[in-house]
Design a protein around this motif. Sequence first.
Motif, PDB file in Angstrom:
ATOM      1  N   ALA A   3      51.407  47.248  45.063  1.00  0.00           N
ATOM      2  CA  ALA A   3      50.603  46.040  44.826  1.00  0.00           C
ATOM      3  C   ALA A   3      51.398  44.797  45.232  1.00  0.00           C
ATOM      4  N   GLU A   4      52.690  44.774  44.854  1.00  0.00           N
ATOM      5  CA  GLU A   4      53.519  43.604  45.211  1.00  0.00           C
ATOM      6  C   GLU A   4      53.649  43.455  46.721  1.00  0.00           C
ATOM      7  N   ASP A   5      53.771  44.589  47.429  1.00  0.00           N
ATOM      8  CA  ASP A   5      53.942  44.531  48.889  1.00  0.00           C
ATOM      9  C   ASP A   5      52.609  44.361  49.625  1.00  0.00           C
ATOM     10  N   GLY A   6      51.497  44.439  48.904  1.00  0.00           N
ATOM     11  CA  GLY A   6      50.196  44.180  49.516  1.00  0.00           C
ATOM     12  C   GLY A   6      49.690  45.287  50.414  1.00  0.00           C
ATOM     13  N   ILE A   7      50.149  46.554  50.181  1.00  0.00           N
ATOM     14  CA  ILE A   7      49.628  47.648  51.029  1.00  0.00           C
ATOM     15  C   ILE A   7      48.346  48.239  50.456  1.00  0.00           C
ATOM     16  N   ALA A   8      48.007  47.891  49.216  1.00  0.00           N
ATOM     17  CA  ALA A   8      46.763  48.378  48.599  1.00  0.00           C
ATOM     18  C   ALA A   8      46.479  47.549  47.361  1.00  0.00           C
ATOM     19  N   ARG A  57      49.281  42.877  38.436  1.00  0.00           N
ATOM     20  CA  ARG A  57      48.543  43.045  39.700  1.00  0.00           C
ATOM     21  C   ARG A  57      47.708  44.329  39.721  1.00  0.00           C
ATOM     22  N   LEU A  58      47.742  45.102  38.630  1.00  0.00           N
ATOM     23  CA  LEU A  58      47.053  46.397  38.635  1.00  0.00           C
ATOM     24  C   LEU A  58      45.777  46.341  37.807  1.00  0.00           C
ATOM     25  N   GLU A  59      44.775  47.106  38.248  1.00  0.00           N
ATOM     26  CA  GLU A  59      43.596  47.298  37.407  1.00  0.00           C
ATOM     27  C   GLU A  59      43.844  48.567  36.586  1.00  0.00           C
ATOM     28  N   LEU A  60      43.640  48.492  35.276  1.00  0.00           N
ATOM     29  CA  LEU A  60      43.858  49.661  34.412  1.00  0.00           C
ATOM     30  C   LEU A  60      42.514  50.101  33.844  1.00  0.00           C
TER      31      LEU A  60
END
Length: 341
Positions: free
Chosen positions: A36-41, A65-68
């Motif tokens: 998520a931090e690197d913006g690959i997904a 940055r995550l959906e849980l």
Amino acid sequence: MKALNEILARARRSPRRIVLCEGEDERVLQAAVKAAEDGIAHLTLVGKWATLAELARSRALSLSRLELIDPDDSPLTESLAEALFALRRKKGMTREDAAAAIREPLCFANMLVREGHADGSVAGAVHTTGDVVRSAIQILGLAPGCRLVSSFFLMMLCQPFHSLKGGMIFSDCGLVIDPDAEQLSQIAMAAADSAEALLGEQARVAMLSFSTSGSAQHGNVEKVVQAARRVKERRPGLAIDEDVQLDAAIVAEIAERKLPDSQVKGNANVLIFPDLEAGNIGYKLAERIGGAEAIGPLLQGLAKPANDLSRGCSVDDIYHVIAVTTVQAQAAEARAAAAAG
Ligand SMILES: CC(C)(COP(=O)(O)OP(=O)(O)OC[C@H]1O[C@@H](n2cnc3c(N)ncnc32)[C@H](O)[C@@H]1OP(=O)(O)O)[C@@H](O)C(=O)NCCC(=O)NCCS
Ligand SMILES: CC(=O)OP(=O)(O)O
């Protein structure tokens, strides 16, 4: 690392939502945060909120940055259970079975993909390959025109001591246990497509055997030859060597000596193993003794992307599979758009 860097760059250009159902595993959580931090997904983690929060706190990771999603406490659970029931009722699933099954994170994650809430799923750091694949096949189904789901590894050869450098596809090292000639031909064609999609090169396929061009006679060799001939009939433009030993497949001088009329000329980038025993042992040898990086098992032939991991995977392995899943989702969308005209 050129091929891998290109995959990461493609993922970053157009990240897709990838769901991970094993967020309670520390490696998976770390990979999700990094991806998520690197913006690959964009990442969705399926699991218990309290467990994920405690794990993140103890490892000083941010979940921001995550959906849980917790299947026991999600507004989507009921509609996904109903969709699962509609999908599997012909196979004997009752509404009560579906209501129970949807609470299993693996099933919930694949139903999120099926119903369009996510673009692909990654599992297998905890679940066995059999469980991951069975769930993906039953919930996502086959891609149009495919009759077999199989798997491949993206093998990266990047160490200074590697005489061959770059990416290769090894298939099938994770799924189809004892393919017949027709199934082996389907594995080879799917792996050629995977090579072209992920390596950005024309596929050069070696149908591996203990025989090169009839140097040994046995039913196992005959199966490989028959599979290669079926591929040649259906894909006349594809470079492919039938019954070729590994040395002749990847060493030009040996190919010249053993197989002078080779199409691949000792420069294969797709290695097709005759069965799962050879494939699974072969990729682990290349990884653990040969120092190759093994990304996968990645699945081919599914209607939407779902990928597996080895239970021995590292954080980086998971991160790379997330990137490949994003690229497969981009490709699946492009194919669907082209088919819709
Ligand atoms: C993947 C695997 C579990 C499928 O096993 P299976 O016993 O055939 O699975 P099931 O009989 O439960 O079949 C599940 C469903 O998938 C379908 N299916 C199974 N394999 C399939 C394939 N390769 N392609 C397409 N469909 C397949 C079946 O038709 C069935 O469909 P349905 O439930 O809608 O009727 C099996 O091939 C396996 O265990 N492979 C080895 C995995 C492994 O241990 N690898 C080593 C480590 S990587
Ligand atoms: C692909 C594979 O071998 O997976 P595992 O190590 O989890 O059995």
